[in-house]
Design an enzyme around this catalytic site. Sequence first.
Site, short mmCIF file in Angstrom:
data_model
loop_
_atom_site.label_atom_id
_atom_site.label_comp_id
_atom_site.label_asym_id
_atom_site.label_seq_id
_atom_site.Cartn_x
_atom_site.Cartn_y
_atom_site.Cartn_z
N ASP A 53 46.81 44.31 39.65
CA ASP A 53 47.12 45.30 38.62
C ASP A 53 46.18 46.49 38.61
O ASP A 53 46.43 47.47 37.91
CB ASP A 53 47.11 44.63 37.25
N HIS B 101 47.50 39.20 31.32
CA HIS B 101 48.43 38.80 32.40
C HIS B 101 49.11 40.08 32.89
O HIS B 101 48.45 41.02 33.30
CB HIS B 101 49.38 37.75 31.82
N HIS C 163 40.15 37.32 38.31
CA HIS C 163 41.36 36.51 38.43
C HIS C 163 40.98 35.05 38.31
O HIS C 163 39.92 34.65 38.80
CB HIS C 163 42.04 36.77 39.79
N1 CMC Z 1 35.56 42.38 33.15
C1 CMC Z 1 34.33 41.95 32.80
N2 CMC Z 1 33.97 40.66 32.83
C2 CMC Z 1 34.89 39.77 33.23
C3 CMC Z 1 36.20 40.15 33.61
C4 CMC Z 1 36.52 41.52 33.56
N3 CMC Z 1 37.72 41.95 33.91
N4 CMC Z 1 36.88 39.05 33.97
C5 CMC Z 1 36.06 38.02 33.81
N5 CMC Z 1 34.85 38.46 33.37
C6 CMC Z 1 33.65 37.65 33.13
C7 CMC Z 1 33.82 36.80 31.88
O1 CMC Z 1 33.37 37.50 30.74
C8 CMC Z 1 32.95 35.62 32.23
O2 CMC Z 1 31.61 36.02 32.10
P1 CMC Z 1 30.50 34.99 31.53
O3 CMC Z 1 30.43 33.90 32.58
O4 CMC Z 1 29.25 35.80 31.40
O5 CMC Z 1 31.00 34.51 30.22
C9 CMC Z 1 33.19 35.43 33.73
O6 CMC Z 1 33.55 36.73 34.21
C10 CMC Z 1 34.29 34.44 34.06
O7 CMC Z 1 35.48 34.89 33.44
P2 CMC Z 1 36.55 33.96 32.77
O8 CMC Z 1 36.99 34.59 31.49
O9 CMC Z 1 36.07 32.53 32.75
O10 CMC Z 1 37.69 34.03 33.83
P3 CMC Z 1 39.17 33.52 33.61
O11 CMC Z 1 39.58 32.88 34.86
O12 CMC Z 1 39.31 32.75 32.35
O13 CMC Z 1 39.97 34.90 33.37
C11 CMC Z 1 41.21 36.84 33.76
C12 CMC Z 1 40.72 35.52 34.34
C13 CMC Z 1 42.19 37.48 34.73
C14 CMC Z 1 41.98 36.58 32.44
C15 CMC Z 1 39.99 37.75 33.50
O14 CMC Z 1 39.33 38.00 34.70
C16 CMC Z 1 40.39 39.05 32.82
O15 CMC Z 1 40.53 39.09 31.59
N6 CMC Z 1 40.58 40.16 33.62
C17 CMC Z 1 41.01 41.41 33.03
C18 CMC Z 1 42.50 41.37 32.80
C19 CMC Z 1 43.29 41.46 34.09
O16 CMC Z 1 43.05 42.30 34.92
N7 CMC Z 1 44.32 40.59 34.19
C20 CMC Z 1 45.25 40.62 35.33
C21 CMC Z 1 45.17 39.38 36.16
S1 CMC Z 1 46.05 39.59 37.72
C22 CMC Z 1 47.70 39.79 37.32
C23 CMC Z 1 48.30 38.56 36.77
O17 CMC Z 1 48.36 37.54 37.45
O18 CMC Z 1 48.74 38.62 35.63
#
Ligand code: CMC
Length: 429
Positions: A363, A268, A307
Amino acid sequence: MGKNTLSITDNRTDKTYEVPITDDTIRAMDLRQIRVHDDDFGMMSYDPAYKNTASTRSKITFIDGAKGILRYRGYPIEQLAANASYLEVAYLVIYGELPTADQLAKWEHDIKHHTLVHENIRPFLDGFRYDAHPMGMLVSTVAALSTFYPDAKNIFDPESVELQTRRLIAKMPTLAAFAYRREQGFRYNYPDNDLCYTGNFLNMMFKMTELKYESNLAIAKALEVLWILHIDHEQNCSTSTMRMVGSSHADPYLATAAAAAALAGPLHGGANEAVLRMLAEIGDVSNIPEYLDSVKRGERKLMGFGHRVYKNYDPRARIIKEYADDLFAVTGSNPMLDIALELEKIALNEDYFAKRKLYPNVDFYSGIIYQALNIPTSMFTVMFAIPRTVGWLTQWRELLQDPEQKIARPRQIYDGEGERDYVPIEARG
Ligand code: CMC
């Protein structure tokens, strides 16, 4: 066009149920009538991480994740970032309308007159170890404010709600700057009410021996824009925490401390800190392909990418990127920016990211800006918490006025052992 209802046939019983649809949504409680036997609990929906569950109706922030749209109270974020001041947007978000000149002047005056914190906060901060993370200090001191303002528990007294709202918005920068000064071993700087909200924050952060701190206008403006972009983002993890804790009728300081704790995680608000650590680890543009390969192999995530809601470019990232150019004209270029720009370019052309609709989020660039402002990495999430306090408080106020809301209490599907008898310790293998 047919009826605004959904028919559900339970193949276990061959019974069909008709449930109303409002705003493309059915009420989870309407599923409860679906049961095989009269004494069944009834059907629930299972939604770990609330990926498809609306927990509230809200009039504050609109996001269209597919189109990359973000609006506060109907106003596009691009227009607010370009034209409005931080406290003006804060007023808009809280009260729903842009302030008149008189309303804004009074609002600014009120915020300025609550910037001081009780002197007992100083020895409280002094109790932390020399290397305490500022986010831990912020969470603790915000919670501690609850003990200074027992009137805050009167959460249905409109006057108290207004007072705590002003106090929290005014004191967050002071607590944040104090945490930084504590971490650096510098004496605490007191607020200067001659300065604007961001100017005063920079004063509390960076004033050394000069009699009057003057911030660089481009720097204060970049900070103002960044903070406008961070004010609210509807029902994210920390905001939902604010609502969850608020729903138990805890006071707003305790609820804000809980929300800030949720923000601290690297998935986050902690992502801005993680991005900078990642860029430092990559170290050089030539190492990007190897780094991306390890992301594609699932060994790590590309921080600042992806995201839950945006499946398109995060509009906030786009705005930040524009301001970054103006800022770097003043502060000089940053080697991290070169790595970030190249990383973004290469990642956006990779199938892995395109297929999963992973784009830079807010971010990805905010940390680079904070670094250019001389703010240490450990402070980045604290910098996020200051403006997000406005969003948390607005959502909390909306919750308290919403007759449909009750104490939040999700259900579970129990997956553990059935009933079994206690085994005395001598009899356990
Ligand atoms: N790098 C590599 N792969 C990713 C990433 C990433 N940053 N984000 C998602 N994926 C992949 C994930 O592994 C999954 O792949 P697969 O379908 O093969 O298993 C697919 O994309 C879908 O991801 P998800 O985990 O289902 O997506 P989510 O909606 O649960 O997670 C997130 C959203 C923001 C937690 C995630 O994208 C992430 O961990 N990003 C990195 C951390 C980050 O930058 N967070 C800041 C968010 S914006 C500021 C805020 O609001 O806090």
